[in-house]
Design a protein around this motif. Structure first.
Motif, PDB file in Angstrom:
ATOM      1  N   TYR A  71       0.862  -1.178   0.000  1.00 60.22           N
ATOM      2  CA  TYR A  71       0.000   0.000   0.000  1.00 60.22           C
ATOM      3  C   TYR A  71       0.896   1.224   0.000  1.00 60.22           C
ATOM      4  O   TYR A  71       1.750   1.371   0.872  1.00 60.22           O
ATOM      5  N   GLY A  72       0.714   2.076  -0.999  1.00 55.05           N
ATOM      6  CA  GLY A  72       1.549   3.254  -1.147  1.00 55.05           C
ATOM      7  C   GLY A  72       0.896   4.490  -0.576  1.00 55.05           C
ATOM      8  O   GLY A  72      -0.083   4.411   0.172  1.00 55.05           O
ATOM      9  N   PRO A  73       1.428   5.632  -0.972  1.00 63.02           N
ATOM     10  CA  PRO A  73       0.873   6.898  -0.481  1.00 63.02           C
ATOM     11  C   PRO A  73      -0.570   7.088  -0.948  1.00 63.02           C
ATOM     12  O   PRO A  73      -0.957   6.610  -2.014  1.00 63.02           O
ATOM     13  N   GLY A  74      -1.331   7.763  -0.126  1.00 65.70           N
ATOM     14  CA  GLY A  74      -2.739   7.985  -0.490  1.00 65.70           C
ATOM     15  C   GLY A  74      -3.482   6.673  -0.528  1.00 65.70           C
ATOM     16  O   GLY A  74      -3.418   5.878   0.394  1.00 65.70           O
ATOM     17  N   ASP A  75      -4.156   6.424  -1.633  1.00 66.98           N
ATOM     18  CA  ASP A  75      -4.932   5.188  -1.730  1.00 66.98           C
ATOM     19  C   ASP A  75      -4.329   4.207  -2.734  1.00 66.98           C
ATOM     20  O   ASP A  75      -5.004   3.320  -3.229  1.00 66.98           O
ATOM     21  N   GLU A  76      -3.035   4.306  -3.001  1.00 65.44           N
ATOM     22  CA  GLU A  76      -2.376   3.448  -3.988  1.00 65.44           C
ATOM     23  C   GLU A  76      -2.146   2.036  -3.458  1.00 65.44           C
ATOM     24  O   GLU A  76      -1.723   1.841  -2.325  1.00 65.44           O
ATOM     25  N   VAL A  77      -2.436   1.047  -4.312  1.00 61.95           N
ATOM     26  CA  VAL A  77      -2.187  -0.353  -4.006  1.00 61.95           C
ATOM     27  C   VAL A  77      -1.366  -0.926  -5.156  1.00 61.95           C
ATOM     28  O   VAL A  77      -1.667  -0.677  -6.319  1.00 61.95           O
ATOM     29  N   ARG A  78      -0.311  -1.688  -4.810  1.00 63.46           N
ATOM     30  CA  ARG A  78       0.550  -2.291  -5.828  1.00 63.46           C
ATOM     31  C   ARG A  78       0.616  -3.791  -5.629  1.00 63.46           C
ATOM     32  O   ARG A  78       0.770  -4.271  -4.511  1.00 63.46           O
ATOM     33  N   LEU A  79       0.516  -4.524  -6.743  1.00 59.90           N
ATOM     34  CA  LEU A  79       0.608  -5.979  -6.724  1.00 59.90           C
ATOM     35  C   LEU A  79       1.613  -6.402  -7.779  1.00 59.90           C
ATOM     36  O   LEU A  79       1.562  -5.930  -8.916  1.00 59.90           O
ATOM     37  N   ARG A  80       2.528  -7.290  -7.382  1.00 58.08           N
ATOM     38  CA  ARG A  80       3.444  -7.882  -8.352  1.00 58.08           C
ATOM     39  C   ARG A  80       3.797  -9.279  -7.894  1.00 58.08           C
ATOM     40  O   ARG A  80       3.610  -9.629  -6.717  1.00 58.08           O
ATOM     41  N   ALA A  81       4.299 -10.070  -8.824  1.00 56.28           N
ATOM     42  CA  ALA A  81       4.725 -11.418  -8.483  1.00 56.28           C
ATOM     43  C   ALA A  81       5.961 -11.325  -7.602  1.00 56.28           C
ATOM     44  O   ALA A  81       6.787 -10.423  -7.773  1.00 56.28           O
ATOM     45  N   GLY A  83       9.510 -11.659  -6.298  1.00 56.69           N
ATOM     46  CA  GLY A  83      10.757 -11.747  -7.047  1.00 56.69           C
ATOM     47  C   GLY A  83      10.874 -10.751  -8.180  1.00 56.69           C
ATOM     48  O   GLY A  83      11.857 -10.723  -8.887  1.00 56.69           O
ATOM     49  N   GLY A  84       9.863  -9.940  -8.396  1.00 55.62           N
ATOM     50  CA  GLY A  84       9.974  -8.891  -9.408  1.00 55.62           C
ATOM     51  C   GLY A  84       8.988  -9.050 -10.541  1.00 55.62           C
ATOM     52  O   GLY A  84       8.074  -9.851 -10.481  1.00 55.62           O
ATOM     53  N   GLY A  85       9.225  -8.275 -11.565  1.00 57.21           N
ATOM     54  CA  GLY A  85       8.353  -8.303 -12.734  1.00 57.21           C
ATOM     55  C   GLY A  85       7.400  -7.133 -12.752  1.00 57.21           C
ATOM     56  O   GLY A  85       7.582  -6.137 -12.046  1.00 57.21           O
ATOM     57  N   ALA A  86       6.383  -7.271 -13.566  1.00 60.41           N
ATOM     58  CA  ALA A  86       5.409  -6.203 -13.769  1.00 60.41           C
ATOM     59  C   ALA A  86       4.666  -5.886 -12.479  1.00 60.41           C
ATOM     60  O   ALA A  86       4.374  -6.773 -11.680  1.00 60.41           O
ATOM     61  N   VAL A  87       4.367  -4.616 -12.298  1.00 60.20           N
ATOM     62  CA  VAL A  87       3.620  -4.146 -11.133  1.00 60.20           C
ATOM     63  C   VAL A  87       2.288  -3.592 -11.613  1.00 60.20           C
ATOM     64  O   VAL A  87       2.242  -2.752 -12.503  1.00 60.20           O
ATOM     65  N   VAL A  88       1.204  -4.063 -11.035  1.00 63.62           N
ATOM     66  CA  VAL A  88      -0.119  -3.514 -11.302  1.00 63.62           C
ATOM     67  C   VAL A  88      -0.413  -2.528 -10.182  1.00 63.62           C
ATOM     68  O   VAL A  88      -0.416  -2.897  -9.008  1.00 63.62           O
ATOM     69  N   THR A  89      -0.612  -1.272 -10.555  1.00 67.40           N
ATOM     70  CA  THR A  89      -0.896  -0.220  -9.577  1.00 67.40           C
ATOM     71  C   THR A  89      -2.337   0.224  -9.751  1.00 67.40           C
ATOM     72  O   THR A  89      -2.777   0.487 -10.873  1.00 67.40           O
ATOM     73  N   THR A  90      -3.055   0.285  -8.650  1.00 68.68           N
ATOM     74  CA  THR A  90      -4.470   0.635  -8.693  1.00 68.68           C
ATOM     75  C   THR A  90      -4.821   1.474  -7.473  1.00 68.68           C
ATOM     76  O   THR A  90      -3.978   1.738  -6.627  1.00 68.68           O
ATOM     77  N   SER A  91      -6.073   1.844  -7.371  1.00 68.89           N
ATOM     78  CA  SER A  91      -6.542   2.577  -6.193  1.00 68.89           C
ATOM     79  C   SER A  91      -7.098   1.590  -5.175  1.00 68.89           C
ATOM     80  O   SER A  91      -7.423   0.447  -5.502  1.00 68.89           O
TER      81      SER A  91
END
Length: 121
Positions: A71-81, A83-91
């Motif tokens: 969970y990032g600043p504000g209402d940001e949520v990040r999901l990734r596999a 070990g790395g790779g693509a990050v899906v960022t959403t509210s």
């Protein structure tokens, strides 16, 4: 990127298309993206890892085997596999809609289809 079937969103998403979308690929993987950014990151994972994600969400856990959820600043949520790779960022609202859909079983068919195709071989 593997070709995907039709993208699906949770029925708990608000009006419009902005939400986390999920699809299966022709190769049997599961893809996730933030539809508000359709040309952005696409997280691709195995059916088994996606099944574990659904199980963790149903259990109300933010600790998801095979994934890094933050969970990032504000209402940001990040999901990734893990070990790395693509990050899906959403509210947070879009994430919560995805979680409600997962809890309701709206994405189960994606892993059930994969399990059935593995058994048939």
């Amino acid at each position: 990127m593997n070709a995907v079937s039709t993208w699906q969103k949770s029925s708990y998403c608000g009006e419009g298309d902005a939400c986390i979308h999920v699809a299966s690929t022709a190769q049997g993987a599961i893809a996730l993206r933030e539809s508000a950014d359709p040309s952005g990151s696409i997280l691709t994972t195995t059916g088994g890892d996606f099944r574990m994600l659904l199980q963790a969400l149903r259990a109300g856990s933010d600790s998801v085997p095979g994934f890094e959820l933050s969970y990032g600043p504000g209402d940001e949520v990040r999901l990734r596999a893990a070990g790395g790779g693509a990050v899906v960022t959403t509210s947070r609202a879009r994430w919560d809609a995805f979680v409600k859909g997962a809890v309701a079983g709206e994405f189960d068919h994606l892993v059930e289809e994969r399990s059935a195709s593995v058994r048939v071989r």
